[in-house]
Enzyme design. Structure first.
Site, mmCIF file in Angstrom:
data_model
loop_
_atom_site.group_PDB
_atom_site.id
_atom_site.type_symbol
_atom_site.label_atom_id
_atom_site.label_comp_id
_atom_site.label_asym_id
_atom_site.label_seq_id
_atom_site.Cartn_x
_atom_site.Cartn_y
_atom_site.Cartn_z
ATOM 1 N N TYR A 30 67.897 -28.398 74.836
ATOM 2 C CA TYR A 30 66.639 -28.231 75.636
ATOM 3 C C TYR A 30 67.056 -28.818 77.199
ATOM 4 C CZ TYR A 30 62.996 -27.269 72.154
ATOM 5 O OH TYR A 30 62.161 -27.150 71.059
ATOM 6 N N LYS B 189 74.435 -29.821 61.439
ATOM 7 C CA LYS B 189 75.168 -28.668 60.958
ATOM 8 C C LYS B 189 76.567 -28.706 61.236
ATOM 9 C CE LYS B 189 75.116 -24.113 59.975
ATOM 10 N NZ LYS B 189 74.750 -23.736 58.707
ATOM 11 N N ASP C 79 70.356 -25.969 57.409
ATOM 12 C CA ASP C 79 69.716 -24.670 56.716
ATOM 13 C C ASP C 79 69.257 -25.079 55.273
ATOM 14 O OD1 ASP C 79 72.355 -25.156 56.254
ATOM 15 O OD2 ASP C 79 72.933 -23.338 56.008
ATOM 16 N N ASP D 236 62.553 -29.778 66.261
ATOM 17 C CA ASP D 236 61.521 -28.868 66.532
ATOM 18 C C ASP D 236 60.965 -27.964 65.500
ATOM 19 O OD1 ASP D 236 59.311 -27.432 68.410
ATOM 20 O OD2 ASP D 236 61.115 -26.036 68.527
ATOM 21 N N ASP E 236 57.954 -28.207 62.582
ATOM 22 C CA ASP E 236 56.687 -27.203 62.149
ATOM 23 C C ASP E 236 56.822 -26.915 60.711
ATOM 24 O OD1 ASP E 236 56.053 -27.137 64.784
ATOM 25 O OD2 ASP E 236 55.945 -24.948 64.731
HETATM 26 C C1 IPM Z 1 57.037 -29.197 70.190
HETATM 27 C C2 IPM Z 1 56.909 -27.979 71.150
HETATM 28 C C3 IPM Z 1 57.659 -28.141 72.339
HETATM 29 C C4 IPM Z 1 59.092 -28.353 71.916
HETATM 30 C C5 IPM Z 1 57.625 -26.820 73.150
HETATM 31 C C6 IPM Z 1 56.102 -26.807 73.757
HETATM 32 C C7 IPM Z 1 58.436 -26.892 74.390
HETATM 33 O O1 IPM Z 1 57.159 -26.888 70.306
HETATM 34 O O2 IPM Z 1 56.406 -30.327 70.833
HETATM 35 O O3 IPM Z 1 57.467 -29.146 69.372
HETATM 36 O O4 IPM Z 1 59.619 -27.357 71.310
HETATM 37 O O5 IPM Z 1 59.319 -29.327 72.090
HETATM 38 MG MG MG Z 2 57.466 -27.242 68.243
#
Ligand code: IPM
Ligand code: MG
Length: 361
Positions: free
Chosen positions: A146, A195, A227, A251, A255
């Site tokens: 990032y 990884k 993975d 990230d 999710d």
């Molecule tokens: C999160 C989001 C952010 C990230 C995006 C919006 C840049 O997905 O906070 O997980 O990838 O960090």
């Molecule tokens: Mg995210």
């Protein structure tokens, strides 16, 4: 106690859910004798619309001057909003990255916990869910892909895009220390995800994490390839206590972890610096499709406010009161649309906030 809080409602459903979280904080203030002082700043698309940039220097300075920051969400519909087709540093998300970096919020804590009331919304089979799961993802937040050098240019006649993944040992050490500290207060197990079969940065990651682990003999450490971790999360989520990982892996895995709790609308998060300062936000995004409809689930933001009380202000009793109130409304059967199942009572954003407020006394 006086709590000096900067709020960033942001875009999409952000303003609606931050409003509910502040309502809950105000109630906590009244019941436990604290004063909440809010300063609102703009970030993301709303800041672009007003100032042409996703985060102004003044807004960043205001956030720096606060004790803690409460954030809703930023950004529009990716690929389909007026904020997408602009230079990367002018997108709404750039504001988020800038504030994380500007406030040195390198430690992102994302708890993923299965409420037994919501087990029906969990997409996993009963035998996989077992007695549930309770994990914390510790995501490094200010390094890696990032924040590495990036550019797109023509090389040898071909358009070429470059992103770089860099970590130094100090960046790895400080997030590892936070992960082990948290593990000490939990079930004393860290699974570090990398990884290392391919990436140099992962091999350094492993080495430094092992050095840190030596200072925590009570905590068990395991390494897992990313993975495999993605697979294990849906095969045996109960095995995870603290998951320690770098920015991009965190990230994605967070999710995935949020989805198996039934709804991303339930997950809070904290992003901390070296000390007590933190920015608190739901793990979900700005959900532009339901913005303004009054149906968004405010619980993730309300739980983020609880994390704020716990981590930035050491107000554990007050944080417990919020978490208990959330648990209570779920037990009583109230649900927003995202976590609704038959036999429950469906409520909107404001009503959910009210119900939680009423249960803090
Ligand atoms: C999160 C989001 C952010 C990230 C995006 C919006 C840049 O997905 O906070 O997980 O990838 O960090
Ligand atoms: Mg995210």
């Amino acid at each position: 106690m006086k709590l000096n809080i900067v709020t960033i409602p942001g875009d999409g459903i952000g303003p609606e859910i931050v409003r509910e979280a502040c309502k809950v904080l105000d109630r906590v203030g009244r019941v436990y004798g604290h004063t909440m002082e809010y300063t609102e700043i703009l970030m993301g698309g709303c800041s672009i619309d007003r100032y042409g940039v996703p985060l102004t220097d003044e807004a960043l300075a205001a956030a720096k001057a606060a004790d803690a920051v409460l954030l809703g969400a930023v950004g529009g519909d990716v690929g389909n909003s007026r904020w997408y087709d602009v230079a990367p540093n002018l997108r709404p998300e750039a504001g988020l990255l800038a504030i994380r970096k500007g406030l040195n919020l390198f430690a992102n804590i994302r708890p993923a916990y299965l409420y037994k009331e919501l087990a029906g919304a969990c997409p996993l089979k009963k035998e996989i869910i077992g007695s549930g799961f309770d994990m914390v993802i510790m995501r490094e937040l200010t390094g890696g892909l990032y924040f590495g050098e990036r550019y797109t240019k023509e090389i040898d006649g071909l358009m070429t895009a470059v992103d770089t993944l860099t970590y130094n040992e100090n960046e790895i050490r400080r997030i590892a220390v936070k992960a082990f500290d948290i593990a000490m207060k939990r079930r004393k197990s860290v699974i570090s995800v990398d990884k290392a079969n391919v990436l140099d940065s992962s091999r350094l990651w492993r080495k430094v994490v092992e050095e840190v682990a030596a200072d925590y003999p009570e905590v068990s450490l395991k390494h897992m390839l990313v993975d495999n971790c993605a697979m294990q999360l849906v095969m045996n989520p109960g095995q995870f206590d603290v998951v320690l990982t770098e920015n991009m892996f965190g990230d994605i895995l967070s999710d995935e972890a949020s989805m198996i709790t039934g709804s991303i609308g339930m997950l809070s998060s904290a992003s901390l610096n070296e000390g007590k300062f933190g920015m608190y936000e739901p793990s979900h995004g700005s959900a532009p499709d339901i913005a303004g409809l009054g149906v968004a689930n405010p619980i993730a933001t309300i739980l983020s406010a609880a994390m704020m009380l716990r981590y930035s202000f050491d107000l554990d009793r007050e944080a417990d009161a919020i978490e208990k109130a959330v648990q209570q409304v779920l037990t009583e059967g109230y649900r927003t649309g995202d976590i609704y199942s038959e036999g429950c009572q469906k409520v909107g954003t404001v009503k959910m906030g009210d119900l939680i407020v009423e249960r803090i006394s």
